[in-house]
Design a protein around this motif. Structure first.
Motif, PDB file in Angstrom:
ATOM      1  N   VAL A  94       0.701  -1.239   0.235  1.00  0.00           N
ATOM      2  CA  VAL A  94       0.008   0.094   0.463  1.00  0.00           C
ATOM      3  C   VAL A  94       0.940   0.506  -0.159  1.00  0.00           C
ATOM      4  O   VAL A  94       1.377   1.215   1.320  1.00  0.00           O
ATOM      5  CB  VAL A  94      -1.089   0.184   0.700  1.00  0.00           C
ATOM      6  N   SER A 131      -3.749   4.475  -1.717  1.00  0.00           N
ATOM      7  CA  SER A 131      -4.382   5.836  -0.751  1.00  0.00           C
ATOM      8  C   SER A 131      -4.536   6.545  -1.073  1.00  0.00           C
ATOM      9  O   SER A 131      -3.620   7.549  -1.274  1.00  0.00           O
ATOM     10  CB  SER A 131      -4.334   4.919   0.489  1.00  0.00           C
ATOM     11  N   SER A 166      -2.103   7.763   5.583  1.00  0.00           N
ATOM     12  CA  SER A 166      -3.518   7.983   4.405  1.00  0.00           C
ATOM     13  C   SER A 166      -4.220   5.846   4.634  1.00  0.00           C
ATOM     14  O   SER A 166      -4.447   5.980   3.795  1.00  0.00           O
ATOM     15  CB  SER A 166      -3.867   8.401   2.940  1.00  0.00           C
ATOM     16  N   ASP A 167      -2.448   5.254   4.004  1.00  0.00           N
ATOM     17  CA  ASP A 167      -2.489   3.926   4.328  1.00  0.00           C
ATOM     18  C   ASP A 167      -3.127   3.109   5.029  1.00  0.00           C
ATOM     19  O   ASP A 167      -2.808   1.939   5.143  1.00  0.00           O
ATOM     20  CB  ASP A 167      -1.320   3.091   3.387  1.00  0.00           C
ATOM     21  N   PHE A 195      -5.785   0.747   5.300  1.00  0.00           N
ATOM     22  CA  PHE A 195      -6.396   0.210   4.349  1.00  0.00           C
ATOM     23  C   PHE A 195      -5.124  -1.609   4.526  1.00  0.00           C
ATOM     24  O   PHE A 195      -5.583  -2.740   4.755  1.00  0.00           O
ATOM     25  CB  PHE A 195      -5.542   0.249   2.773  1.00  0.00           C
ATOM     26  N   ASP A 221     -10.265   6.099  -1.017  1.00  0.00           N
ATOM     27  CA  ASP A 221     -10.308   7.330   0.275  1.00  0.00           C
ATOM     28  C   ASP A 221     -10.579   5.827   1.326  1.00  0.00           C
ATOM     29  O   ASP A 221     -11.303   4.739   1.610  1.00  0.00           O
ATOM     30  CB  ASP A 221     -11.060   7.798   0.192  1.00  0.00           C
ATOM     31  N   GLY A 222      -9.734   6.015   1.935  1.00  0.00           N
ATOM     32  CA  GLY A 222      -9.904   4.969   3.212  1.00  0.00           C
ATOM     33  C   GLY A 222     -11.629   4.417   3.780  1.00  0.00           C
ATOM     34  O   GLY A 222     -11.563   3.469   3.857  1.00  0.00           O
TER      35      GLY A 222
END
Length: 522
Positions: free
Chosen positions: A170, A193, A199-200, A203, A260-261
């Motif tokens: 990711v 992401s 932001s990862d 995921f 987007d998470g």
């Protein structure tokens, strides 16, 4: 007594996950030059006396996984590895999943930087989820790690090897997916992401829980067939917010350059993983090019149009002057398990359906002829919109899916990206054929961003000249210094052969600079 017991719980030792360290002796050469494989890693068996999760993790997906493990539906974290490649910048604490194995590198490999950034030096046979919340943030070729992998030599081939080694990484898109989608292709090899550092994390967590959600039998089958990563991609995309049917799944809603998470639905992902039986695992679609008119030379500079060709992702750059291009692909190389009856589906994920035709060439949809007409910039599909409105794109994406009647596979992709940093005008001639009429190459003057590893700018505008029979007769070139006519062979009216050099500027942009070479016109 009650107060004492609470205090004892607060200060009790927190369970830690196990680790496995990659050392030089673990590495053997792969088939890709400069890439090594860690063949001898053996994650330790999980300490089942430890809890599944740290005390602060009480999400619904965690409770579901606990229930599935207790009922014998899911196999848990045994044998699953996690690799952080940003030296703890954006990672999962070892107290989060105490039964999982965390990957580390010995000091020698750390010293040469093989533990950091894009995973392109060492391939780890999984099952493994990894991340690197990093990007190339300085210099002329600044870009996200995923775009770097797409645009460096052997990057796509290495990404495919990771994908089929049961490892899935990711990376954040970091400024490559804001007002404009800067990616030249889409692929299933990594997860991108939306955003920058951190932001990862959603995921990583969701993918690890999904891996733990498979039964022991299903995960063993996935590992043996090298389908861990394709199946994780299928489950993640099938359970995104807004993807509620197979029709949604086989559309651009589910397949984006970055995610987007907040669109993840990890509880549904864990549930689907637990329900997947070994005999229902869908295959990975393997694509081959049978015929195409994308070639090694195209456009004014006669540059390569075939960005990369890998089994699950093919990327092309439209450099030629043509209005329409054609490519024939086959999925005949797909490894279909015995007993499965597979049907293939070809879908337009991004692009103008009026400018794209897909012609299946057999009853099962195994082969298809694809024709694409030139696309100017256009807004990406609605769910791809950015914070400031529709995100611009200059790419067409075709997805190829395999359905075994029970599950639909992760897609493999054909992507075609257009040089819309130029301004092209096409028109229909007297014979009814559509031809390129004019190109403004001055992207810098028009303030249009472009990837300097793939494209360039030039300070002129060319008007294309055609005879009454439609034959190309050269260009009328307009620059700040005036006009000149250039014949198809490159000679101007003074008999000078017009040649060019590539010049890289301090800001990273690339200019086409003219140089002259005199000589008689042939």
């Amino acid at each position: 007594m009650w107060i004492l017991s609470v205090l004892a719980g607060l200060f009790a030792p927190v369970a830690m996950a196990g680790t496995v360290t990659i050392e030089q002796n673990d590495l053997v050469p792969s088939d890709i030059r400069g890439v090594l494989i860690a063949r001898y890693l053996e994650p330790g068996k999980p300490d089942l006396s430890q809890p599944l999760f740290g005390p602060r993790f009480r999400a619904p997906e965690a409770e579901l996984l606990k229930s599935q493990i207790a009922r014998g539906i899911s196999g848990g974290f045994g044998g699953i590895m996690f690799e952080n490649r940003d030296r703890g910048h954006s990672t999962l604490p070892k107290t989060l999943f105490p039964q999982m194995t965390y990957l580390e590198y010995d000091p020698i490999l750390q010293k040469v930087g093989w533990d950091y950034g894009l995973a392109n030096k060492i391939v780890i046979p999984g099952p493994l989820i990894g991340n690197s919340s990093t990007a190339l943030t300085a210099g002329p070729n600044a870009r996200s790690q995923m775009r770097a992998a797409m645009t460096v030599p052997l990057g796509p081939e290495t990404a495919f090897l990771q994908y089929t080694s049961n490892s899935l990484y990711v990376y954040p898109e970091h400024r490559d997916h804001d007002a404009r989608d800067l990616y030249p292709a889409i692929w299933p090899y990594t997860v991108n992401s939306q955003g920058s550092s951190g932001s990862d994390r959603l995921f990583m967590r969701a993918l690890l829980l999904t891996l733990a959600g498979f039964s022991a039998e299903t995960r063993a089958a996935l590992e043996e067939r090298k389908l861990v990563s394709p199946t994780l991609q299928m489950i993640m995309r099938r359970n995104l917010a807004g993807v509620n049917s197979n029709i949604d799944y086989m559309s651009g809603i589910a397949h984006r350059s970055a995610y987007d998470g907040t669109d993840l639905r990890p509880e549904r992902m864990v549930a689907q993983a637990g329900a997947l039986q070994p005999e229902h695992i869908p295959p990975m679609v393997r694509l081959e090019v049978e015929e195409e008119d994308f070639g090694p030379k195209g456009g004014l500079m006669q540059m390569e149009e075939r960005l990369f060709t890998t089994p699950a992702a093919i990327a092309r750059i439209w450099r030629s002057y043509d209005w329409e291009r054609e490519i024939t692909l086959s999925a005949a190389g797909t490894e279909v398990p015995e007993g499965q009856d597979v049907q293939f589906f070809w879908r337009i994920l991004r692009g103008n359906p009026q400018k794209i035709s897909i012609e299946p060439l057999d009853e099962r949809g195994m082969r298809a002829r694809i024709r694409i007409q030139w696309h100017d910039d256009y807004p990406a599909p609605p769910l791809h919109a950015g914070k400031n409105g529709p995100r611009k794109t200059s790419r067409v994406d075709i997805g190829v899916f395999a359905s075994n009647g029970s599950q639909i596979s992760a897609p493999s992709f054909l992507s075609v990206t257009f040089p819309t940093h130029q301004e092209r005008q096409y028109g229909r001639g007297d014979d009814g054929e559509v031809r390129l009429q004019e190109v403004n190459y001055d992207s810098q003057e028009m303030e249009r961003r472009y990837d300097p590893l793939l494209f360039w700018s030039a300070p002129w505008r060319d008007t294309f000249l055609y005879g009454d029979d439609g034959a190309f007769e050269g260009w009328l070139r307009r620059t700040a210094g005036g006009e000149e006519k250039i014949a198809p062979d490159g000679f101007n009216e003074q008999g000078v052969l017009v040649l060019y050099n590539m010049q890289r500027n301090q800001d990273g942009t690339v200019n086409l600079v003219r140089r002259g070479s005199s000589g008689p016109a042939p």
